[in-house]
Motif scaffolding. Structure first.
Motif, short mmCIF file in Angstrom:
data_model
loop_
_atom_site.label_atom_id
_atom_site.label_comp_id
_atom_site.label_asym_id
_atom_site.label_seq_id
_atom_site.Cartn_x
_atom_site.Cartn_y
_atom_site.Cartn_z
N CYS A 1 -28.93 53.76 -27.11
CA CYS A 1 -29.33 52.60 -27.14
C CYS A 1 -28.22 51.61 -26.70
O CYS A 1 -27.24 52.16 -26.50
CB CYS A 1 -29.74 52.23 -28.57
SG CYS A 1 -28.47 52.20 -29.89
N THR A 2 -28.71 50.38 -26.57
CA THR A 2 -27.61 49.19 -26.58
C THR A 2 -27.56 48.41 -27.82
O THR A 2 -28.67 47.89 -27.98
CB THR A 2 -28.23 48.45 -25.27
OG1 THR A 2 -28.21 49.40 -24.04
CG2 THR A 2 -27.51 47.29 -24.65
N LEU A 3 -26.37 48.00 -28.02
CA LEU A 3 -26.15 47.26 -29.19
C LEU A 3 -25.74 45.85 -28.49
O LEU A 3 -25.11 45.84 -27.35
CB LEU A 3 -25.09 47.60 -30.16
CG LEU A 3 -25.34 48.84 -31.26
CD1 LEU A 3 -25.83 50.17 -30.45
CD2 LEU A 3 -24.19 49.12 -32.10
N HIS A 4 -25.95 44.93 -29.30
CA HIS A 4 -25.81 43.61 -28.83
C HIS A 4 -24.54 42.98 -29.51
O HIS A 4 -24.74 42.98 -30.72
CB HIS A 4 -27.09 42.55 -29.16
CG HIS A 4 -26.75 41.13 -28.65
ND1 HIS A 4 -26.59 40.76 -27.38
CD2 HIS A 4 -26.63 40.20 -29.46
CE1 HIS A 4 -26.41 39.43 -27.51
NE2 HIS A 4 -26.44 39.08 -28.65
N LYS A 5 -23.68 42.61 -28.89
CA LYS A 5 -22.15 42.31 -29.51
C LYS A 5 -22.34 40.83 -29.80
O LYS A 5 -22.70 39.77 -28.69
CB LYS A 5 -21.05 42.69 -28.81
CG LYS A 5 -19.68 42.45 -29.37
CD LYS A 5 -18.88 42.95 -28.39
CE LYS A 5 -17.27 42.82 -29.09
NZ LYS A 5 -16.17 43.24 -28.44
N LEU A 6 -21.79 40.42 -30.84
CA LEU A 6 -21.86 38.95 -31.14
C LEU A 6 -20.23 38.52 -31.75
O LEU A 6 -19.66 39.28 -32.34
CB LEU A 6 -22.59 38.51 -32.19
CG LEU A 6 -24.13 38.84 -32.26
CD1 LEU A 6 -24.92 38.66 -33.31
CD2 LEU A 6 -24.50 37.62 -31.10
N ASP A 7 -19.61 37.77 -30.90
CA ASP A 7 -18.31 37.26 -31.25
C ASP A 7 -18.28 36.13 -32.12
O ASP A 7 -18.67 35.03 -31.45
CB ASP A 7 -17.27 37.35 -30.11
CG ASP A 7 -15.90 37.34 -30.62
OD1 ASP A 7 -15.53 36.99 -31.81
OD2 ASP A 7 -15.06 37.52 -29.70
N MET A 8 -18.00 36.08 -33.30
CA MET A 8 -18.03 34.98 -34.25
C MET A 8 -16.70 34.44 -34.67
O MET A 8 -16.38 34.12 -36.04
CB MET A 8 -19.02 34.77 -35.37
CG MET A 8 -20.56 35.21 -34.92
SD MET A 8 -21.58 35.71 -36.32
CE MET A 8 -21.08 37.32 -36.92
N GLY A 9 -15.74 34.55 -33.76
CA GLY A 9 -14.41 34.21 -34.28
C GLY A 9 -13.60 35.41 -35.01
O GLY A 9 -13.40 36.37 -34.49
N ASP A 10 -13.43 35.19 -36.41
CA ASP A 10 -12.94 36.22 -37.26
C ASP A 10 -13.89 37.38 -37.62
O ASP A 10 -13.44 38.34 -38.23
CB ASP A 10 -12.33 35.99 -38.40
CG ASP A 10 -13.10 35.09 -39.37
OD1 ASP A 10 -14.23 34.67 -38.91
OD2 ASP A 10 -12.79 34.82 -40.38
N PHE A 11 -15.09 37.06 -37.21
CA PHE A 11 -16.14 38.17 -37.47
C PHE A 11 -16.87 38.58 -36.14
O PHE A 11 -16.81 37.74 -35.17
CB PHE A 11 -17.20 37.61 -38.16
CG PHE A 11 -17.25 37.76 -39.80
CD1 PHE A 11 -17.74 38.78 -40.40
CD2 PHE A 11 -16.73 36.63 -40.54
CE1 PHE A 11 -17.66 38.79 -41.90
CE2 PHE A 11 -16.55 36.48 -41.91
CZ PHE A 11 -17.08 37.52 -42.55
#
Length: 126
Positions: free
Chosen positions: A29-39
């Motif tokens: 599958c494909t995972l959707h990466k989210l970058d929220m600074g320290d998270f």
């Protein structure tokens, strides 16, 4: 009696890119990466509408630590646990329990360690 269900899950990781690569290979599958600074999060694809809990990989040095072979055990639904188990070692994980019958009415399970040291389980009826 009130029914209690899981609405969301998070799998702690220490290396997000390595973990994304591992889960994408195992579950095809494909995972959707989210970058929220320290998270950082990487969302598993979901169907919504109450069919199974949706969730993500998650990284934050202060709030999350991998299970290191202990703690709660998340079960992913599968058509046949052999499918995902066959991909685990090539993706960088270790199989702990090969496909095993729970019972005729509850189906089968398997357990593996992911690339981050988390214990993850699979469940299928066939």
């Amino acid at each position: 009696m009130k029914k209690v269900t899981v609405g969301w899950f998070e799998i702690p990781v220490s290396d997000m890119d390595r973990a994304i690569n591992f889960y994408q290979k195992v579950f095809d599958c494909t995972l959707h990466k989210l970058d929220m600074g320290d998270f950082q999060m990487a969302m598993f694809p979901g169907e919504g509408g109450g069919k199974g809990a949706e969730g993500s990989l998650v990284f934050n040095k202060e709030f999350y630590a991998t299970s290191n072979h202990a703690g709660a055990l998340i079960y992913f639904s599968s058509e046949d646990v052999v499918i995902e188990l066959s991909r685990v070692e090539d993706a960088g994980g270790t199989i702990q329990i090969e496909k095993k019958m729970i019972s005729p009415e509850y189906g089968y399970m398997g357990v593996f360690l992911d690339s981050e040291g988390n214990r993850i389980a699979l469940h299928s009826m066939s």
